[in-house]
Scaffold this motif. Structure first.
Motif, PDB file in Angstrom:
ATOM      1  N   UNK A 105       0.829  -1.207   0.000  1.00 54.61           N
ATOM      2  CA  UNK A 105       0.000   0.000   0.000  1.00 54.61           C
ATOM      3  C   UNK A 105       0.867   1.262   0.000  1.00 54.61           C
ATOM      4  N   UNK A 106       0.303   2.337  -0.581  1.00 52.83           N
ATOM      5  CA  UNK A 106       0.936   3.654  -0.563  1.00 52.83           C
ATOM      6  C   UNK A 106      -0.099   4.663  -0.073  1.00 52.83           C
ATOM      7  N   UNK A 107       0.296   5.489   0.889  1.00 56.39           N
ATOM      8  CA  UNK A 107      -0.579   6.513   1.453  1.00 56.39           C
ATOM      9  C   UNK A 107      -0.004   7.894   1.166  1.00 56.39           C
ATOM     10  N   UNK A 108      -0.877   8.838   0.811  1.00 53.42           N
ATOM     11  CA  UNK A 108      -0.529  10.251   0.715  1.00 53.42           C
ATOM     12  C   UNK A 108      -1.213  10.967   1.870  1.00 53.42           C
ATOM     13  N   UNK A 109      -0.438  11.746   2.649  1.00 57.77           N
ATOM     14  CA  UNK A 109      -0.908  12.239   3.944  1.00 57.77           C
ATOM     15  C   UNK A 109      -0.626  13.724   4.086  1.00 57.77           C
ATOM     16  N   UNK A 110      -1.513  14.404   4.798  1.00 60.47           N
ATOM     17  CA  UNK A 110      -1.283  15.785   5.227  1.00 60.47           C
ATOM     18  C   UNK A 110      -0.625  15.726   6.599  1.00 60.47           C
ATOM     19  N   UNK A 111       0.673  15.991   6.668  1.00 59.93           N
ATOM     20  CA  UNK A 111       1.414  15.848   7.924  1.00 59.93           C
ATOM     21  C   UNK A 111       0.906  16.807   8.987  1.00 59.93           C
ATOM     22  N   UNK A 112       0.695  18.074   8.632  1.00 63.63           N
ATOM     23  CA  UNK A 112       0.276  19.064   9.615  1.00 63.63           C
ATOM     24  C   UNK A 112      -1.022  18.706  10.305  1.00 63.63           C
ATOM     25  N   UNK A 113      -2.002  18.234   9.558  1.00 59.30           N
ATOM     26  CA  UNK A 113      -3.297  17.884  10.148  1.00 59.30           C
ATOM     27  C   UNK A 113      -3.171  16.664  11.057  1.00 59.30           C
ATOM     28  N   UNK A 114      -2.354  15.690  10.669  1.00 56.86           N
ATOM     29  CA  UNK A 114      -2.193  14.502  11.508  1.00 56.86           C
ATOM     30  C   UNK A 114      -1.470  14.823  12.812  1.00 56.86           C
ATOM     31  N   UNK A 115      -0.498  15.731  12.766  1.00 57.70           N
ATOM     32  CA  UNK A 115       0.184  16.128  13.998  1.00 57.70           C
ATOM     33  C   UNK A 115      -0.777  16.894  14.902  1.00 57.70           C
ATOM     34  N   UNK A 116      -1.590  17.755  14.310  1.00 56.28           N
ATOM     35  CA  UNK A 116      -2.533  18.541  15.099  1.00 56.28           C
ATOM     36  C   UNK A 116      -3.624  17.671  15.724  1.00 56.28           C
ATOM     37  N   UNK A 117      -4.069  16.642  14.983  1.00 56.80           N
ATOM     38  CA  UNK A 117      -5.132  15.770  15.505  1.00 56.80           C
ATOM     39  C   UNK A 117      -4.664  14.911  16.664  1.00 56.80           C
ATOM     40  N   UNK A 140      -4.140  11.874  16.838  1.00 61.05           N
ATOM     41  CA  UNK A 140      -4.871  10.609  16.917  1.00 61.05           C
ATOM     42  C   UNK A 140      -3.936   9.422  16.774  1.00 61.05           C
ATOM     43  N   UNK A 141      -4.429   8.250  17.148  1.00 64.60           N
ATOM     44  CA  UNK A 141      -3.610   7.039  17.066  1.00 64.60           C
ATOM     45  C   UNK A 141      -3.482   6.570  15.628  1.00 64.60           C
ATOM     46  N   UNK A 142      -4.529   6.779  14.825  1.00 62.39           N
ATOM     47  CA  UNK A 142      -4.519   6.274  13.461  1.00 62.39           C
ATOM     48  C   UNK A 142      -4.561   7.422  12.467  1.00 62.39           C
ATOM     49  N   UNK A 143      -4.121   7.152  11.262  1.00 62.51           N
ATOM     50  CA  UNK A 143      -3.947   8.168  10.243  1.00 62.51           C
ATOM     51  C   UNK A 143      -5.287   8.778   9.849  1.00 62.51           C
ATOM     52  N   UNK A 144      -5.272  10.095   9.606  1.00 59.54           N
ATOM     53  CA  UNK A 144      -6.431  10.831   9.081  1.00 59.54           C
ATOM     54  C   UNK A 144      -5.941  11.739   7.961  1.00 59.54           C
TER      55      UNK A 144
END
Length: 478
Positions: free
Chosen positions: A136-148, A150-154
């Motif tokens: 699998x390959x994921x594209x992620x918004x790092x800033x939002x995930x750090x701010x959230x 959370x335990x799992x990716x958003x």
């Protein structure tokens, strides 16, 4: 410490042994690099209630799942990203802060085996790529995930879900394509490399439909096919043979892409056109390649792997120009070019390598005089003409080139035909195999399976001369 406490005694002995085996600083011609910070990155404990995490934990101890280290910025904050089991740990880059993870971005489906970051543009949705052990390959918004927090990716897009319809083999690397001039066709902006010898292209600006590719007809040859589903992600599959694809690197102008594999093939692809083709490349002197990088000027390719040495290849000369020797005693795992040191002296190409011998090695290669670029040098404008010639300015007595799509890939040079380059510094800076190295403006970063170290650049210039001679190399090496 009580005499009947064998566990504590062993721990003390191990601590003393570790201090003796490693160093907290090293010298270079420009001064002393000091250890500024150490992050401990032990894998997360196994959780019997979460089978996916358990599978990720098993993959973590697979020798093929290497610790990767990436420098990233989000807003006014700077981070160090490392893969650890089924998550990406986000560490505070500032040397003055505590050595704790700022956030952990978790993934349900597998072990994190590859990460890549780019500076986010105004029109970009994502700035972080993550590859998993299941393909699998994921594209992620790092800033939002750090701010959230959370335990799992958003705030992410998921491609090649569990390998269904595309590829179930391990993702060894993910790479963002550098941004270039608007007049260059860029149908894709990132790629993923897999253990079955396939590479896939993606367009991160769209989610894409579910992709589907026809089976590979011949596993031993190069093939390029588009997805059967229009507008899908991934968009195309480039298959290079049975051997695992271990690393890739884009040239500074994003027109060329170098791909290396476990069979010791380094291929240079022209990706500025609709259909890529292999315009150059070379075979390793021995065994496979694990890492590859471009010089900042776009004229040289650095590759290394199981031969324990570094090969410097000239794009215009079409030959291996130098071999880096006497630096490593085991496989080389990663290469990084120090653009800051190279910019200080255009005659010198500074790069670092790390390996399974727990060593960090620095090299200074003196660029040939006629290859030093100035603002008035028009050599870069002749790139297309030089690539189309396909000839060499040297006369190595190698065997014939390969056939078919690899017709422009040359055989390995002989031992007595290549310049030997010795390191300016080689030290054992870790007690575990070092799998990642990179440079930032303030420091150098090295990573192993259990720690990441930040080495601060010299605060003042050294009294030593910039020019390194063979006699002075021993001052920096052990």
């Amino acid at each position: 410490m009580a005499l009947d406490d064998p566990v504590g005694t062993i721990a003390d002995e191990w601590s003393v042994r570790e201090r003796k085996e490693t160093r907290d600083c090293f010298k270079t011609p420009e001064g002393r690099y000091n250890l500024g910070k150490t992050w401990r990155t032990k894998p997360a404990s196994r959780r019997s209630t979460e089978p996916a995490s358990a599978r990720a934990m098993e993959a973590e101890y697979d020798a093929r799942c290497k610790r990767r280290c990436v420098y990233a910025e989000s807003g006014e904050n700077a981070y160090v990203l490392v893969n650890s089991g089924d998550c990406v740990r986000v560490l505070d880059y500032d040397a003055a802060t505590a050595c704790k993870a700022v956030a952990k971005i978790g993934f349900h489906s597998g072990c994190v085996t590859a990460i890549a970051w780019r500076e986010k543009g105004e029109s970009d949705r994502y700035d972080l790529l993550v590859g998993l052990s299941n393909g699998e390959v994921w594209a992620i918004d790092l800033g939002r995930n750090v701010a959230d927090k959370g335990r799992w990716v958003t705030a992410a897009t998921r491609w090649n879900v569990e390998g269904e319809g595309v590829n179930k083999s391990r993702c060894n690397a993910v790479i963002w394509r550098p941004r270039s001039d608007e007049d260059i066709l860029e149908p894709f902006d990132c790629v993923s490399l897999h253990a079955d010898g396939s590479m896939y292209t993606y367009n991160s600006s769209r989610d894409g439909n579910k992709a589907s590719f026809a089976p590979v007809v011949d596993m031993n040859i190069l093939s390029v096919v588009a997805s059967d589903a229009q507008g899908s992600n991934p968009m195309t599959r480039w298959h290079f043979g049975r051997s695992s694809l271990n690393a890739a690197s884009f040239s500074p102008d994003s027109c060329l892409l170098t791909v290396v594999n476990g069979a010791g093939m380094c291929r240079v692809l022209d990706v500025s056109r609709d259909r890529p083709n292999i315009v150059a490349g070379f075979k390793s002197y021995y065994a496979g390649f694990n890492a590859v990088a471009w010089s900042p000027c776009g004229r040289y390719v650095l590759a290394a792997g199981e031969s324990d040495m570094i090969e410097i290849w000239g794009m215009y000369e079409r030959e291996v120009l130098a071999w880096g020797v006497q630096g490593h005693r085991s496989w080389v795992t990663d290469i990084a070019v120090d653009e800051l040191a190279t910019a200080d002296d255009n005659n010198i190409l500074r790069f670092a390598t790390v390996g399974e011998d727990c060593r960090v090695v620095l090299w200074d290669w003196r660029v040939p005089v006629d290859d030093v670029f100035t603002e008035d040098d028009d050599a870069l404008e002749d790139r297309v003409d030089r690539l189309s010639i396909g000839s060499s300015s040297r006369s190595h007595s190698r065997g014939p080139s390969f056939v078919g799509p690899d017709a422009n890939v040359v055989q390995a040079a002989r031992r007595n035909e290549v310049e030997r380059l010795v390191p300016i510094m080689t030290h054992k800076l870790h007690t575990s195999p070092v799998t990642s190295v990179l440079f930032t403006t303030e420091a150098a970063l090295t990573a192993t399976v259990d720690s990441v170290k930040l080495w601060l650049r010299p605060s003042q210039r050294s009294r030593y001369a910039r020019t390194i001679t063979d006699d002075s190399v021993s001052d920096y090496c052990v």
